[in-house]
Scaffold this motif. Sequence first.
Motif, PDB file in Angstrom:
ATOM      1  N   SER A 162       1.579   3.945 -10.651  1.00 56.74           N
ATOM      2  CA  SER A 162       1.697   2.941 -11.511  1.00 56.74           C
ATOM      3  C   SER A 162       3.108   2.369 -11.786  1.00 56.74           C
ATOM      4  N   ARG A 163       4.134   3.227 -11.317  1.00 60.26           N
ATOM      5  CA  ARG A 163       5.483   2.506 -11.426  1.00 60.26           C
ATOM      6  C   ARG A 163       5.818   1.460 -10.392  1.00 60.26           C
ATOM      7  N   THR A 164       4.717   1.104  -9.924  1.00 58.52           N
ATOM      8  CA  THR A 164       5.022  -0.381  -8.901  1.00 58.52           C
ATOM      9  C   THR A 164       4.799  -1.256  -9.291  1.00 58.52           C
ATOM     10  N   LEU A 165       5.929  -2.162  -9.318  1.00 60.72           N
ATOM     11  CA  LEU A 165       5.960  -3.725  -9.581  1.00 60.72           C
ATOM     12  C   LEU A 165       5.896  -4.562  -8.369  1.00 60.72           C
ATOM     13  N   GLY A 166       4.556  -5.134  -7.736  1.00 62.00           N
ATOM     14  CA  GLY A 166       4.654  -6.000  -7.036  1.00 62.00           C
ATOM     15  C   GLY A 166       4.748  -7.546  -7.017  1.00 62.00           C
ATOM     16  N   VAL A 167       5.146  -8.421  -6.273  1.00 60.33           N
ATOM     17  CA  VAL A 167       5.546  -9.843  -6.436  1.00 60.33           C
ATOM     18  C   VAL A 167       5.192 -10.454  -5.408  1.00 60.33           C
TER      19      VAL A 167
ATOM     20  N   ASP B 218      -1.914 -12.668   3.068  1.00 59.09           N
ATOM     21  CA  ASP B 218      -1.290 -11.517   3.054  1.00 59.09           C
ATOM     22  C   ASP B 218      -0.631 -10.846   1.621  1.00 59.09           C
ATOM     23  N   GLY B 219      -0.771  -9.818   1.032  1.00 60.54           N
ATOM     24  CA  GLY B 219      -0.431  -9.315  -0.099  1.00 60.54           C
ATOM     25  C   GLY B 219      -1.684  -8.948  -1.030  1.00 60.54           C
ATOM     26  N   ARG B 220      -2.839  -9.785  -0.697  1.00 61.87           N
ATOM     27  CA  ARG B 220      -4.089  -9.397  -1.556  1.00 61.87           C
ATOM     28  C   ARG B 220      -4.378  -8.027  -1.689  1.00 61.87           C
ATOM     29  N   GLN B 221      -4.587  -7.597  -0.283  1.00 68.63           N
ATOM     30  CA  GLN B 221      -5.364  -6.307  -0.243  1.00 68.63           C
ATOM     31  C   GLN B 221      -4.213  -5.100  -0.877  1.00 68.63           C
ATOM     32  N   GLY B 222      -2.932  -5.438  -0.564  1.00 66.69           N
ATOM     33  CA  GLY B 222      -1.776  -4.733  -1.085  1.00 66.69           C
ATOM     34  C   GLY B 222      -1.699  -4.687  -2.513  1.00 66.69           C
ATOM     35  N   ALA B 223      -1.937  -5.649  -3.167  1.00 65.01           N
ATOM     36  CA  ALA B 223      -2.148  -5.804  -4.547  1.00 65.01           C
ATOM     37  C   ALA B 223      -3.127  -5.237  -5.240  1.00 65.01           C
ATOM     38  N   ALA B 224      -4.064  -5.094  -4.430  1.00 67.11           N
ATOM     39  CA  ALA B 224      -5.564  -4.367  -4.935  1.00 67.11           C
ATOM     40  C   ALA B 224      -4.874  -2.862  -4.953  1.00 67.11           C
ATOM     41  N   TRP B 225      -4.358  -2.235  -4.054  1.00 67.86           N
ATOM     42  CA  TRP B 225      -3.925  -0.943  -3.911  1.00 67.86           C
ATOM     43  C   TRP B 225      -3.153  -0.804  -5.228  1.00 67.86           C
ATOM     44  N   ILE B 226      -2.031  -1.579  -5.341  1.00 71.07           N
ATOM     45  CA  ILE B 226      -1.084  -1.528  -6.518  1.00 71.07           C
ATOM     46  C   ILE B 226      -1.873  -1.389  -7.769  1.00 71.07           C
ATOM     47  N   LYS B 227      -2.884  -2.150  -7.989  1.00 73.11           N
ATOM     48  CA  LYS B 227      -3.346  -2.477  -9.319  1.00 73.11           C
ATOM     49  C   LYS B 227      -4.410  -1.028  -9.474  1.00 73.11           C
ATOM     50  N   ALA B 228      -4.883  -0.451  -8.247  1.00 75.63           N
ATOM     51  CA  ALA B 228      -5.924   0.785  -8.412  1.00 75.63           C
ATOM     52  C   ALA B 228      -5.088   1.735  -8.726  1.00 75.63           C
TER      53      ALA B 228
ATOM     54  N   GLN C   5       0.825  -1.326  -0.128  1.00 78.96           N
ATOM     55  CA  GLN C   5       0.034   0.137  -0.073  1.00 78.96           C
ATOM     56  C   GLN C   5       0.968   1.161  -0.120  1.00 78.96           C
ATOM     57  N   SER C   6       1.974   1.104   0.839  1.00 80.95           N
ATOM     58  CA  SER C   6       2.830   2.605   0.812  1.00 80.95           C
ATOM     59  C   SER C   6       3.531   2.711  -0.291  1.00 80.95           C
TER      60      SER C   6
ATOM     61  N   GLY D  91      -0.641  -0.072 -11.198  1.00 79.04           N
ATOM     62  CA  GLY D  91       0.743  -0.984 -11.363  1.00 79.04           C
ATOM     63  C   GLY D  91       0.740  -2.219 -11.539  1.00 79.04           C
ATOM     64  N   ILE D  92       1.678  -3.024 -11.631  1.00 76.95           N
ATOM     65  CA  ILE D  92       1.591  -4.650 -12.157  1.00 76.95           C
ATOM     66  C   ILE D  92       1.739  -5.633 -10.890  1.00 76.95           C
ATOM     67  N   ILE D  93       1.220  -6.638 -11.042  1.00 81.40           N
ATOM     68  CA  ILE D  93       1.403  -7.707 -10.008  1.00 81.40           C
ATOM     69  C   ILE D  93       1.962  -8.841 -10.672  1.00 81.40           C
ATOM     70  N   LEU D  94       2.909  -9.511 -10.075  1.00 85.63           N
ATOM     71  CA  LEU D  94       3.350 -11.083 -10.617  1.00 85.63           C
ATOM     72  C   LEU D  94       3.089 -11.794  -9.291  1.00 85.63           C
ATOM     73  N   THR D  95       2.898 -12.996  -9.680  1.00 84.33           N
ATOM     74  CA  THR D  95       2.458 -13.899  -8.718  1.00 84.33           C
ATOM     75  C   THR D  95       3.241 -15.311  -8.902  1.00 84.33           C
TER      76      THR D  95
END
Length: 349
Positions: free
Chosen positions: A281-286, A294-304, A273-274, A307-311
Amino acid sequence: MDRVIRVLVVDDSAYVRKVVKQMLARSPFIEVVGTAHDGAEALELTAQLQPDVVTLDLIMPVMDGITYLRTQMARRPVPVLVVSIASESGEAALTALDAGAVDFLQKPTALATDRIYEIADELIEKVKAVAAVNLVQKRPVASVAATAPISSPTPRVRRNQADVVVLGISTGGPYALKVLIPQFPADFPVPIAMVMHMPVGYTEMYARKLDETTALHVREAQEGDLLVPGTALLAPAGRHLHLQRGQDGQVFAHLDARPFDTPHRPAVDVLFQSAAAVFGSRTLGVVMTGMGADGRQGAAWIKAQGGIILTEAEESCVVYGMPRSVVEAGLSDRSVPLEMMAQTILDMV
């Protein structure tokens, strides 16, 4: 759960063996089929009883836990949960993970007191998670790192899309990061910030050991650390890692016990989230191997924020919990096996 998990409890303390057996008996899905007071006896009972999971102390007479692990894994791999005291066996716990242990749980005290019961719920959950592990996936690091990387990202993942990589990981994490991080070059162009669920007393040691294996600078995050390319910061156990931008435009690490209502501290959600607030939008979450969500809610913040999420793909996860929660929420741009994760990240930054 459609089967009973058969557990062998190994500890040199008769009191701890008794209490661990009592705690596990609280679950109708777990049966303690035997106990051993040292590694030598554990080897005999493992062969005789064929347990699904072994809970293992590390500091024992006759044969210690590390020797048991190395010998047993050479004979027949079995899922092992280390149950130890950080002050007595912190370095040994990390060595145990290298030797093949799946996860570890910190005893609250080395004394024969009722405080040991504090870990009951976590013990049961970790035994269940460890029992589900496919040890065939835990290949030697060298063979994974040598696997040919994917040639290019899919159309959904575009190059040069990130100014920061934020990574969340839990059960199976020490092994996975030992595969992933050494594949990054010293001139890795963006900073990396990581959360791994570990007990207090382990993150500083683990960061130091990981630093020895890679061209990156890896260290446990400290208050005010600047996020700079070529550096990977690991959140300290017991405190959340927040990313903040100063008046001079530089991004730095802020450590805080707040928020208090998270299941984990540090939490992947808090870091993500931070990062989304600072890098947008320049955030890549992995999100990689681990229990829970843990990470699901934060991934939603990044996508909002665009940004991009890899799993991590299910096939390489020790526990496909955290990545599954992100995928099922429709938040993952791509699922990537561990051996291809480093190249995929490099393609994007």
